[in-house]
Write a protein that holds these residues in place. Structure first.
Motif, PDB file in Angstrom:
ATOM      1  N   THR A   1     -13.556   1.958 -25.022  1.00 44.42           N
ATOM      2  CA  THR A   1     -13.647  -0.041 -24.028  1.00 44.42           C
ATOM      3  C   THR A   1     -12.493   0.652 -23.382  1.00 44.42           C
ATOM      4  O   THR A   1     -12.388  -0.380 -22.158  1.00 44.42           O
ATOM      5  CB  THR A   1     -14.033  -0.903 -25.372  1.00 44.42           C
ATOM      6  OG1 THR A   1     -14.817  -0.964 -26.257  1.00 44.42           O
ATOM      7  CG2 THR A   1     -13.707  -2.327 -24.553  1.00 44.42           C
ATOM      8  N   GLN A   2     -11.432   1.089 -24.274  1.00 41.28           N
ATOM      9  CA  GLN A   2     -10.284   1.233 -22.781  1.00 41.28           C
ATOM     10  C   GLN A   2     -10.800   1.977 -22.204  1.00 41.28           C
ATOM     11  O   GLN A   2      -9.558   1.837 -20.778  1.00 41.28           O
ATOM     12  CB  GLN A   2      -8.843   2.042 -24.056  1.00 41.28           C
ATOM     13  CG  GLN A   2      -7.887   1.098 -25.115  1.00 41.28           C
ATOM     14  CD  GLN A   2      -8.005   1.906 -25.380  1.00 41.28           C
ATOM     15  OE1 GLN A   2      -6.460   2.755 -25.113  1.00 41.28           O
ATOM     16  NE2 GLN A   2      -7.268   1.850 -27.409  1.00 41.28           N
ATOM     17  N   ASP A   3     -11.238   2.718 -21.848  1.00 47.19           N
ATOM     18  CA  ASP A   3     -11.930   3.916 -20.866  1.00 47.19           C
ATOM     19  C   ASP A   3     -12.197   3.146 -19.717  1.00 47.19           C
ATOM     20  O   ASP A   3     -12.237   3.583 -18.705  1.00 47.19           O
ATOM     21  CB  ASP A   3     -12.614   5.052 -21.663  1.00 47.19           C
ATOM     22  CG  ASP A   3     -11.312   6.550 -22.384  1.00 47.19           C
ATOM     23  OD1 ASP A   3     -10.436   6.014 -21.879  1.00 47.19           O
ATOM     24  OD2 ASP A   3     -11.696   6.737 -22.769  1.00 47.19           O
ATOM     25  N   LYS A   4     -13.249   2.046 -20.096  1.00 46.98           N
ATOM     26  CA  LYS A   4     -13.930   1.444 -18.653  1.00 46.98           C
ATOM     27  C   LYS A   4     -13.223   0.656 -18.401  1.00 46.98           C
ATOM     28  O   LYS A   4     -13.697   0.809 -17.007  1.00 46.98           O
ATOM     29  CB  LYS A   4     -14.838   0.815 -20.633  1.00 46.98           C
ATOM     30  CG  LYS A   4     -16.157   1.778 -20.561  1.00 46.98           C
ATOM     31  CD  LYS A   4     -17.833   1.315 -21.943  1.00 46.98           C
ATOM     32  CE  LYS A   4     -17.929   2.312 -22.066  1.00 46.98           C
ATOM     33  NZ  LYS A   4     -19.544   1.296 -23.302  1.00 46.98           N
ATOM     34  N   ILE A   5     -12.608   0.264 -18.658  1.00 45.42           N
ATOM     35  CA  ILE A   5     -11.631  -1.274 -18.740  1.00 45.42           C
ATOM     36  C   ILE A   5     -10.904  -0.251 -17.779  1.00 45.42           C
ATOM     37  O   ILE A   5     -10.297  -1.089 -16.122  1.00 45.42           O
ATOM     38  CB  ILE A   5     -10.848  -1.762 -19.673  1.00 45.42           C
ATOM     39  CG1 ILE A   5     -11.539  -3.193 -20.065  1.00 45.42           C
ATOM     40  CG2 ILE A   5      -9.708  -2.717 -18.869  1.00 45.42           C
ATOM     41  CD1 ILE A   5     -11.063  -3.588 -21.591  1.00 45.42           C
ATOM     42  N   ARG A   6     -10.119   0.949 -18.227  1.00 44.41           N
ATOM     43  CA  ARG A   6      -9.239   1.058 -16.764  1.00 44.41           C
ATOM     44  C   ARG A   6     -10.073   1.741 -15.968  1.00 44.41           C
ATOM     45  O   ARG A   6      -9.862   2.146 -15.010  1.00 44.41           O
ATOM     46  CB  ARG A   6      -8.448   2.749 -17.947  1.00 44.41           C
ATOM     47  CG  ARG A   6      -7.621   3.686 -17.149  1.00 44.41           C
ATOM     48  CD  ARG A   6      -7.112   4.413 -18.284  1.00 44.41           C
ATOM     49  NE  ARG A   6      -6.301   4.305 -18.983  1.00 44.41           N
ATOM     50  CZ  ARG A   6      -6.750   4.241 -20.678  1.00 44.41           C
ATOM     51  NH1 ARG A   6      -8.270   5.086 -20.992  1.00 44.41           N
ATOM     52  NH2 ARG A   6      -5.616   3.819 -21.875  1.00 44.41           N
TER      53      ARG A   6
ATOM     54  N   TYR B   1     -16.369  -5.645 -16.347  1.00 46.30           N
ATOM     55  CA  TYR B   1     -16.230  -5.363 -17.909  1.00 46.30           C
ATOM     56  C   TYR B   1     -15.913  -5.820 -18.714  1.00 46.30           C
ATOM     57  O   TYR B   1     -15.143  -6.223 -19.864  1.00 46.30           O
ATOM     58  CB  TYR B   1     -16.636  -4.311 -17.808  1.00 46.30           C
ATOM     59  CG  TYR B   1     -16.562  -3.053 -19.117  1.00 46.30           C
ATOM     60  CD1 TYR B   1     -17.497  -3.076 -19.593  1.00 46.30           C
ATOM     61  CD2 TYR B   1     -15.770  -2.814 -19.980  1.00 46.30           C
ATOM     62  CE1 TYR B   1     -17.705  -2.647 -21.091  1.00 46.30           C
ATOM     63  CE2 TYR B   1     -15.728  -2.291 -21.097  1.00 46.30           C
ATOM     64  CZ  TYR B   1     -16.588  -2.511 -21.958  1.00 46.30           C
ATOM     65  OH  TYR B   1     -16.708  -1.868 -23.097  1.00 46.30           O
ATOM     66  N   PHE B   2     -14.006  -6.283 -17.648  1.00 47.98           N
ATOM     67  CA  PHE B   2     -12.575  -6.930 -18.777  1.00 47.98           C
ATOM     68  C   PHE B   2     -12.861  -7.979 -18.587  1.00 47.98           C
ATOM     69  O   PHE B   2     -12.587  -8.696 -19.590  1.00 47.98           O
ATOM     70  CB  PHE B   2     -11.519  -6.779 -16.783  1.00 47.98           C
ATOM     71  CG  PHE B   2     -10.325  -7.361 -17.403  1.00 47.98           C
ATOM     72  CD1 PHE B   2      -9.385  -6.549 -18.233  1.00 47.98           C
ATOM     73  CD2 PHE B   2     -10.043  -8.732 -16.798  1.00 47.98           C
ATOM     74  CE1 PHE B   2      -8.572  -7.452 -18.141  1.00 47.98           C
ATOM     75  CE2 PHE B   2      -9.086  -9.328 -17.575  1.00 47.98           C
ATOM     76  CZ  PHE B   2      -8.111  -8.784 -17.612  1.00 47.98           C
ATOM     77  N   ASP B   3     -14.237  -8.703 -17.658  1.00 48.83           N
ATOM     78  CA  ASP B   3     -13.952 -10.219 -18.003  1.00 48.83           C
ATOM     79  C   ASP B   3     -14.926 -10.315 -19.462  1.00 48.83           C
ATOM     80  O   ASP B   3     -15.082 -11.301 -20.662  1.00 48.83           O
ATOM     81  CB  ASP B   3     -14.764 -10.664 -16.474  1.00 48.83           C
ATOM     82  CG  ASP B   3     -15.423 -12.092 -17.328  1.00 48.83           C
ATOM     83  OD1 ASP B   3     -14.560 -13.173 -17.154  1.00 48.83           O
ATOM     84  OD2 ASP B   3     -16.535 -12.694 -17.275  1.00 48.83           O
ATOM     85  N   ALA B   4     -16.545  -9.441 -19.460  1.00 48.30           N
ATOM     86  CA  ALA B   4     -17.326  -9.467 -20.360  1.00 48.30           C
ATOM     87  C   ALA B   4     -15.889  -8.745 -22.076  1.00 48.30           C
ATOM     88  O   ALA B   4     -15.761  -9.957 -22.568  1.00 48.30           O
ATOM     89  CB  ALA B   4     -18.037  -8.411 -20.976  1.00 48.30           C
ATOM     90  N   VAL B   5     -14.685  -8.114 -21.916  1.00 49.41           N
ATOM     91  CA  VAL B   5     -14.061  -8.738 -23.207  1.00 49.41           C
ATOM     92  C   VAL B   5     -12.699  -9.130 -23.427  1.00 49.41           C
ATOM     93  O   VAL B   5     -13.177  -9.229 -24.946  1.00 49.41           O
ATOM     94  CB  VAL B   5     -12.949  -6.272 -22.851  1.00 49.41           C
ATOM     95  CG1 VAL B   5     -12.230  -6.378 -23.888  1.00 49.41           C
ATOM     96  CG2 VAL B   5     -13.572  -5.504 -22.518  1.00 49.41           C
TER      97      VAL B   5
END
Length: 90
Positions: free
Chosen positions: A32-37, A64-68
């Motif tokens: 998830t960190q990688d996807k946000i990055r 994706y950031f908003d979804a997290v």
């Protein structure tokens, strides 16, 4: 009880608590960190700047950031307990 005492009480959720919970959950999920990055890097490459406050608040800019963030708010309880009190009729 004064307003400042109420606002500083532990019963009212504070943004820092949600941020801590979000970071804790992200620490357990490197994918998830990688996807946000990747989303943040893509945003910067596409727009030529880092995201500002308005971009972070706009779910279209960083979905994706908003979804997290929304998932953190959904899964973390606002109130740890609800107490009820019965008052006698006056």
């Amino acid at each position: 009880m004064s307003v400042s005492a109420i606002l500083s009480s532990s019963f009212i959720p504070k943004p820092i608590v949600y941020l801590q919970e979000c970071l804790y959950e992200l620490s357990k999920r490197p994918d998830t960190q990688d996807k946000i990055r990747a989303e943040l890097i893509s945003f910067e490459e596409h727009n030529g700047r880092v995201p500002d406050y308005n971009d972070l608040m706009n779910s279209v800019s960083l979905p994706y950031f908003d979804a997290v963030i929304r998932e953190t708010l959904r899964t973390k309880p606002v109130l740890m307990a609800i107490t009820r009190e019965v008052r006698p009729l006056a």
